[in-house]
Each structure stands twice: as structure tokens, then as C-alpha cells.
Design a protein around this motif. Structure first.
Motif, mmCIF file in Angstrom:
data_model
loop_
_atom_site.group_PDB
_atom_site.id
_atom_site.type_symbol
_atom_site.label_atom_id
_atom_site.label_comp_id
_atom_site.label_asym_id
_atom_site.label_seq_id
_atom_site.Cartn_x
_atom_site.Cartn_y
_atom_site.Cartn_z
ATOM 1 N N VAL A 4 -29.765 -31.029 4.565
ATOM 2 C CA VAL A 4 -28.877 -30.607 5.647
ATOM 3 C C VAL A 4 -28.945 -29.095 5.833
ATOM 4 C CG1 VAL A 4 -26.452 -30.419 6.320
ATOM 5 C CG2 VAL A 4 -27.329 -32.573 5.401
ATOM 6 N N LEU A 5 -29.030 -28.363 4.715
ATOM 7 C CA LEU A 5 -28.980 -26.910 4.807
ATOM 8 C C LEU A 5 -30.326 -26.292 5.171
ATOM 9 C CD1 LEU A 5 -26.718 -25.935 1.785
ATOM 10 C CD2 LEU A 5 -26.122 -26.124 4.187
ATOM 11 N N ILE A 9 -30.957 -24.202 8.330
ATOM 12 C CA ILE A 9 -30.183 -22.957 8.394
ATOM 13 C C ILE A 9 -30.753 -21.929 7.425
ATOM 14 C CG2 ILE A 9 -27.874 -21.979 8.063
ATOM 15 C CD1 ILE A 9 -26.831 -24.808 8.903
ATOM 16 N N THR A 58 -8.148 -29.523 11.921
ATOM 17 C CA THR A 58 -9.438 -30.099 12.299
ATOM 18 C C THR A 58 -9.725 -29.810 13.761
ATOM 19 O OG1 THR A 58 -8.994 -31.916 10.780
ATOM 20 C CG2 THR A 58 -10.813 -32.213 12.312
ATOM 21 N N TYR A 93 -12.520 -27.292 15.379
ATOM 22 C CA TYR A 93 -13.520 -27.947 16.228
ATOM 23 C C TYR A 93 -13.550 -27.334 17.640
ATOM 24 C CZ TYR A 93 -15.846 -31.432 19.003
ATOM 25 O OH TYR A 93 -16.693 -32.040 19.873
ATOM 26 N N LEU A 149 -15.092 -23.834 17.597
ATOM 27 C CA LEU A 149 -16.551 -23.821 17.470
ATOM 28 C C LEU A 149 -17.215 -24.304 18.747
ATOM 29 C CD1 LEU A 149 -16.866 -25.143 13.827
ATOM 30 C CD2 LEU A 149 -17.301 -22.826 14.647
ATOM 31 N N LEU A 171 -20.015 -19.482 10.733
ATOM 32 C CA LEU A 171 -20.115 -19.892 9.332
ATOM 33 C C LEU A 171 -18.915 -19.373 8.545
ATOM 34 C CD1 LEU A 171 -23.903 -19.345 8.588
ATOM 35 C CD2 LEU A 171 -22.688 -21.494 8.802
ATOM 36 N N LEU A 211 -15.868 -21.396 9.457
ATOM 37 C CA LEU A 211 -15.889 -22.696 8.807
ATOM 38 C C LEU A 211 -15.439 -22.567 7.353
ATOM 39 C CD1 LEU A 211 -16.605 -25.682 9.227
ATOM 40 C CD2 LEU A 211 -18.802 -25.169 8.207
ATOM 41 N N LEU A 254 -12.219 -24.633 6.581
ATOM 42 C CA LEU A 254 -12.226 -25.747 5.629
ATOM 43 C C LEU A 254 -11.101 -25.574 4.623
ATOM 44 C CD1 LEU A 254 -15.790 -26.851 4.545
ATOM 45 C CD2 LEU A 254 -14.093 -28.074 5.875
ATOM 46 N N PHE A 293 -22.000 -30.079 3.926
ATOM 47 C CA PHE A 293 -22.154 -31.174 4.886
ATOM 48 C C PHE A 293 -21.400 -30.915 6.188
ATOM 49 C CE2 PHE A 293 -22.748 -33.790 0.844
ATOM 50 C CZ PHE A 293 -24.119 -33.607 0.881
ATOM 51 N N SER A 294 -20.398 -30.010 6.147
ATOM 52 C CA SER A 294 -19.700 -29.662 7.392
ATOM 53 C C SER A 294 -20.470 -28.628 8.193
ATOM 54 C CB SER A 294 -18.317 -29.070 7.085
ATOM 55 O OG SER A 294 -17.655 -29.823 6.138
ATOM 56 N N LEU A 295 -21.386 -27.961 7.516
ATOM 57 C CA LEU A 295 -22.014 -26.778 8.096
ATOM 58 C C LEU A 295 -22.674 -26.972 9.469
ATOM 59 C CD1 LEU A 295 -23.343 -24.377 5.477
ATOM 60 C CD2 LEU A 295 -23.718 -24.043 7.861
ATOM 61 N N PRO A 296 -23.363 -28.092 9.705
ATOM 62 C CA PRO A 296 -24.022 -28.201 11.028
ATOM 63 C C PRO A 296 -23.052 -28.155 12.204
ATOM 64 C CG PRO A 296 -24.942 -29.795 9.504
ATOM 65 C CD PRO A 296 -23.751 -29.201 8.820
ATOM 66 N N VAL A 297 -21.735 -28.265 11.958
ATOM 67 C CA VAL A 297 -20.792 -28.215 13.075
ATOM 68 C C VAL A 297 -20.858 -26.862 13.797
ATOM 69 C CG1 VAL A 297 -18.693 -27.317 11.996
ATOM 70 C CG2 VAL A 297 -18.516 -29.078 13.744
ATOM 71 N N TRP A 320 -28.810 -34.449 12.935
ATOM 72 C CA TRP A 320 -28.516 -33.303 12.062
ATOM 73 C C TRP A 320 -27.408 -32.437 12.658
ATOM 74 C CZ3 TRP A 320 -29.556 -27.990 13.106
ATOM 75 C CH2 TRP A 320 -29.321 -27.149 12.021
ATOM 76 N N LEU A 334 -23.984 -34.133 12.471
ATOM 77 C CA LEU A 334 -23.525 -34.555 11.151
ATOM 78 C C LEU A 334 -22.250 -33.827 10.738
ATOM 79 C CD1 LEU A 334 -24.083 -36.186 8.566
ATOM 80 C CD2 LEU A 334 -25.272 -34.192 7.689
ATOM 81 N N PHE A 376 -19.791 -32.523 12.455
ATOM 82 C CA PHE A 376 -18.599 -33.024 13.137
ATOM 83 C C PHE A 376 -18.189 -34.390 12.592
ATOM 84 C CE2 PHE A 376 -17.000 -35.771 16.568
ATOM 85 C CZ PHE A 376 -15.759 -35.185 16.706
ATOM 86 N N ILE A 398 -16.694 -34.083 9.100
ATOM 87 C CA ILE A 398 -15.350 -33.484 9.049
ATOM 88 C C ILE A 398 -14.299 -34.494 9.500
ATOM 89 C CG2 ILE A 398 -13.857 -31.776 10.149
ATOM 90 C CD1 ILE A 398 -16.115 -29.811 10.011
#
Lengths: 273, 324
Positions: free
Chosen positions: A21-22, A25, A194, A198, A201, A252, A255, A259, B140-144, B197, B200, B202, B205
Motif C-alpha cells: 500500500v505504501l 507513496i 471521520t 474525509y 481531504l 499526510l 491524517l 486518525l 492502510f488509511s494513507l491512500p485517502v 489502491w 483503499l 477511504f 477508515i
């Protein structure tokens, strides 16, 4: 023993997923620090050999990113605040107030979520233009101060709340506004966090609308800044990805903060009674 | 005496009856006033949303319906009345229309189930308070934070056929390079990969929020009864999570049908129309060919399709959703 094994396997699996996933980035950030030669090397380098900052300096020279960041910040914050107010009010009505025509209005609202943006964007552009809101924060924010998405999200969260609590408060003679402010909103903090993160962003990531209604650098947002880079005839991966990194960095950070806010809100809501 | 007594008791009975009726009518009246007040409060709470939706959604929608029956000049002014011609020519194009419909449906099937299932597995595995879970939650939240613009800028470099990292990784595994965006067989899959990707964060979360909304008692009882991690996830958590999952499904399908940005940047609808989804076609019609009337007509057809899909999901699936 077997539980230790399964824990190990679980962590390994999660780490592989996190890496996947990372990766895009990490790729963006590490290439932003690479010299043009490094980012074109084969086999490709995973990490820069040193912190090469020239890309960032060049990008900041090409477009006024500081101004764009400020514009995006103002626009996103206003849209977030507005949507939290309008959506929580409406969601409360749908979840807890038995008014006539509720289902019909709910489906009417829900159907707005399905209106594709191309249906509304031309008439909205004409409206904003005729009101003289081109190149203004008003034009960038006011069309987005309500969203069905937020209403629907909060309604679903509200419906998961213990109904007895709200009914008891109503029996004790609490008006809807009091129940809303004193019981439902505090319990809904995780959902509000949340939604807030959302919406912020999403506003930050808006592309087509700011492109249409801003003509000058003083009100342009950061996503348009990135697109201005893409139209430049160039270039090294590094320069483009330095711009992408600058745009990603504030979100980033948000977030990371958001979070935490989310977790804190959840813990507060979880302490029942 | 007797008669007087009976008269008196009759009178008493009458008074009691009258009082009862009075009380009943008072409760009825207060019930009615509560109802009236509820009606008023309900709409008062909805007022801000009505105002914004009225100006920026319903009015433009009506105007688009109007435009769909017109022929417009490139400046967007109405030039002539078209009647149903805009709609007729859309369906008359047959194969081309079916191709965009097929691309849209395939894109939805590639992105929605995969996006929800991956996010669900990750959320179930990471929602508990265990060491290092916060780090995973952040990852895992990062792609938001990724927009179609920034995401596509990164992935277009990853997808590059000779210098891109994806083909480099395939080479390490001794696999043949793939022309991710140039091969008609792969382009839609590639755009879908990038979209899964991007979405993911969103999905993750929202599901994490839903899992946190389930009370601790239930998690405690799961630990005591110990039905094993997978049975507890699927037997207990999924029904409790169903309102959140249902929400996510509806939102994801709508989002998939409206995807535009990454397609605009990565493939421009090609190669060979393999990624020419409905929204992209509408964009070309309205903002490239400047046929706003016909673009509006297509947008309204898309709207009808999405509306029908959403209503279908509500009628068939909401019964299975378990509200507490």
C-alpha cells in the motif's frame, strides 16, 4: 506455541500489505530527492543516495506553491465546517424525528448523490459566474456546503446508536435540539471526525471545479498547481514528484492528526453510562 | 329514592365518561401537537441542506434536462429545439453505447468487490488494541490523501512500459513485461488497480469506524467463547457491521460509475475505447466537442442507470442489513 506462530504470520502478512500500500507513496517521496541521473538509472534505485533538494527549489520557483497551499487550506476548512453542520442536522432529522414524508425526502436526498457532476457543472458554472463569484473563496466553497454523502454516513452511524437513550431523553421532556446537542453529537464524535477528515481531504483533492472558476494565481488551489507542472514540457521524474510530495505533505500530516482525533473520539464514545 | 340514586349514579357515570372523553381528546390533541411539532422540527433541521441542494443540485439538474432537449452552440447557448433527437442518436449508436456501458460495468466489477473485501480483511485484522496496530492503521488509511491527480501522476510513472517499476518487478520474477496502459486487454485492469489502491484508504477508515462502533461487550464475549478469528469475523462481526458495509457498497458503486480523473490522465478512454467509460464519453461530448445538449442527454441516461442500481440495492439488500 501455535498462537505465537499465528501472531507471527499475521504480522508478516500485515507488513507485506502495508509495504504494497505504501510503495507508490514511498516511490514518490524517494524519487523527489533523486538527481535526474539517479531516477533514470537501471536497475532503478530504491532510495536516493543523498538528500538532493534541487527538485523542490525548482518546483517552488516554477509555481507559487505557498499561496496555493494557503488557498487550499482555507477552502477545505470552510467546506468541512459547513458540511459537518448541515449533515449532522439533517442526519438527526432522518434518524430520530418522525416527520411526515421522511422516506420520500430521504430518497430524494439519496438520489442527489447519484447526480453525476457533469449534469450540474455547466449550470453551476453559469450561476457562480452570474453572481460574480469567479476567483473568490465564495465560489470555491459555497456550492459544496451540503452533501448527501455526509448525511447518509451520519444517519447510518446514528441508527447504530442505542435507541433507548434517545427515547428516554425525549420522555423526560428534552426537545429535539437539546437531544441533538447534548446526547447525539457527543456520541457521534467518532463519526463526525471521520466525516470531517474525509470532507477536508476531498475538498483538498478537488480538481475540475477550481480549474473552471479560478483564473488567477491568487485563488488557485494546490491541485491546479500540480497540473500546471504537468503541462510544463519536461522533465525529470524528480521534479514532478517533488511537486506531488509537497501537495501530499499537508494531507499526510492532517491524517496523522485526524486518525488520533478519530481514536480519541471513539474512546470517549465507548465509555458508556 | 331508588330512582334518584340511579339518576345520581347515572349522572356520576356520565361525568366520568365526559371526563374520560375530555382526557382522551386532550391526549389526542397533545399527540397531534407533538406530531405537528415533529413535522416542523424535521423540516427545520433539513432546511440548510434543502437550500444548498436547491440552488446547486436541483436547479442545475432541471436546467440539464432542459438542455438535453436542445441543440446548443459551442458557447452553450440554445440554438434550436431538438426534441428527443439527442436521446435517439445515443441509442442509435448501438455498439458504441454498449461498449461504454460494458467498460463502465467491468470497471465497477473490478474495483468495488476487491476494494471492499481487501479493506474489510485489513480492518478486521487491525482494529483491536494490539502492539503496532496504530502504525498499520495509519499505513492502510494513507491512500485517502491521494487525489486522482496526484495518484495518476505517480502511477503513470509506475506503469511506464520500459522505465516503470511494475515491469521492473515483473522482470525480477522472470515474467514478461506488460504494456499496462497501451494494451487494450490490460488498460482497464491497470486503471482499476490504481483505483482500488486509491480508494483503499477511504474504505478502510469507514470500516474501522464501523468496527469501533460495535460495543466492547461483544468483543469480550467473542474472546470468551473463542469461536476462532475467522468464524468470529464472519459469523458475528459482519452482521453487526452490515449497516456500514451497505453504506460502503452503495457509495462505491456510485463512485465507480462516476470515475473520471484517473481515466482522463492515464488513458484518455483508450486504447481502442477499452477504458471509455460513460462519464468520459460525456466529458468528451460536452467539453471537447461542445455539444452540451447531447452531453446532458447522456449524463441523464447515466443518472437513470445509477438511480436504478441504487434502488435495486436498497430493495434487495437493505432487508439483510441488521440495525441495532
Amino acid at each position: 506455541m501455535s498462537s505465537k506462530w499465528s501472531a507471527g504470520v499475521r504480522y508478516l502478512f500485515l507488513m507485506l500489505c502495508a509495504l504494497a500500500v505504501l510503495y507508490p507513496i514511498l516511490f514518490a517521496f524517494s524519487n523527489a530527492f533523486m538527481t535526474p541521473e539517479e531516477s533514470q538509472a537501471y536497475p532503478p534505485a530504491m532510495f536516493p543516495s543523498r538528500l538532493y533538494l534541487r527538485n523542490f527549489a525548482d518546483v517552488l520557483g516554477l509555481v507559487p506553491i505557498g499561496r496555493f497551499l494557503l488557498n487550499s487550506l482555507v477552502v477545505s476548512a470552510v467546506i468541512m465546517a459547513g458540511q459537518l453542520v448541515t449533515a449532522s442536522l439533517a442526519a438527526y432529522a432522518f434518524a430520530f424525528v418522525p416527520f411526515r414524508g421522511k422516506n420520500a425526502v430521504f430518497f430524494l436526498f439519496l438520489s442527489t448523490m447519484m447526480i453525476p457532476w457533469e449534469v450540474t457543472i455547466i449550470p453551476n458554472y453559469l450561476t457562480v459566474k452570474s453572481w460574480g463569484w469567479m476567483d473568490s473563496y465564495a465560489g470555491l466553497t459555497i456550492p459544496f456546503l451540503a452533501s448527501t454523502f455526509g448525511i447518509f454516513l451520519l444517519r447510518q452511524f446514528f441508527l447504530q446508536m442505542p435507541k433507548e437513550l434517545i427515547e428516554a431523553a425525549r420522555m423526560d421532556g428534552c426537545g429535539h435540539l437539546r437531544v441533538f446537542a447534548i446526547i447525539v453529537l457527543p456520541l457521534a464524535r467518532p463519526a463526525l471526525a471521520t466525516l470531517g477528515v474525509y470532507v477536508f481531504l476531498n475538498a483538498w483533492n478537488q480538481y475540475l471545479w477550481p480549474l473552471l472558476i479560478t483564473n488567477t494565481d491568487t485563488k488557485r488551489t494546490v491541485q491546479i498547481g500540480i497540473s500546471m507542472l504537468k503541462w510544463e514540457e519536461f522533465i525529470s521524474y524528480g521534479l514532478l514528484l517533488a511537486g506531488v510530495s509537497l501537495v501530499l505533505l499537508p494531507s499526510l500530516l492532517l491524517l496523522a492528526l485526524g486518525l488520533k482525533q478519530l481514536v480519541r473520539g471513539i474512546t470517549a464514545g465507548a465509555v458508556k453510562g | 329514592m331508588d330512582s334518584a340514586q340511579s339518576l345520581q349514579s347515572a349522572h356520576a357515570g356520565h361525568t366520568a365518561h365526559a371526563a374520560g372523553a375530555l382526557r382522551a381528546s386532550r391526549t389526542l390533541r397533545s399527540l397531534r401537537s407533538i406530531k405537528r411539532r415533529d413535522n416542523f422540527t424535521g423540516y427545520l433541521f433539513l432546511l440548510p441542506c434543502f437550500a444548498f441542494f436547491g440552488v446547486f443540485l436541483f436547479y442545475p439538474l432541471a436546467k440539464s434536462v432542459y438542455l438535453s432537449f436542445q441543440i446548443t452552440n459551442p458557447r452553450g447557448e440554445v440554438a434550436a429545439y431538438a426534441g428527443l433527437d439527442n436521446y435517439a442518436s445515443l441509442f442509435a449508436s448501438g455498439a458504441a453505447f454498449l461498449a461504454t456501458l460494458k467498460a463502465t460495468v467491468l470497471f465497477t466489477l473490478y474495483t468495488v468487490p476487491a476494494g471492499i473485501v481487501i479493506a474489510l480483511v485489513l480492518a478486521v485484522m487491525t482494529h483491536a488494541k494490539r502492539p503496532a496496530m496504530k502504525a498499520f492503521q495509519y499505513a492502510f488509511s494513507l491512500p485517502v490523501v491521494i487525489s486522482a491527480g496526484t495518484g495518476a501522476a505517480i502511477w503513470i510513472l509506475l506503469f511506464h512500459p520500459s522505465a516503470g517499476m511494475l515491469n521492473y518487478f515483473l522482470g525480477l520474477l522472470h515474467l514478461k513485461p506488460v504494456f499496462w496502459l497501451a494494451d487494450p486487454k490490460w488498460a482497464l485492469v491497470s486503471v482499476s488497480m490504481m483505483t482500488v489502491w486509491m480508494n483503499l484508504g477511504f474504505n478502510y477508515i469507514v470500516l474501522l469506524g464501523g468496527l469501533r462502533g460495535i460495543s466492547d461487550d461483544i468483543y469480550d464475549s467473542l474472546k470468551l467463547d473463542g469461536p476462532g478469528p475467522f468464524r468470529s469475523a464472519f459469523g458475528v462481526l459482519i452482521p453487526l457491521l452490515s449497516p456500514t458495509l451497505f453504506f460502503l457498497l452503495i457509495v462505491s458503486v456510485i463512485g465507480a460509475f462516476q470515475t473520471f480523473g484517473q481515466i482522463h490522465i492515464l488513458t484518455k478512454g483508450g486504447p481502442m475505447d477499452s477504458t471509455n467509460v460513460m462519464v468520459y464519453r460525456i466529458y468528451q461530448e460536452a467539453f471537447v466537442n461542445f455539444r452540451f445538449g447531447s452531453g446532458s442527454a447522456q449524463a441523464l441516461v447515466l443518472f437513470a442507470v445509477i438511480l436504478a442500481l441504487t434502488l435495486a440495492q436498497f430493495f434487495w439488500l437493505e432487508k439483510k442489513v441488521h440495525y441495532q
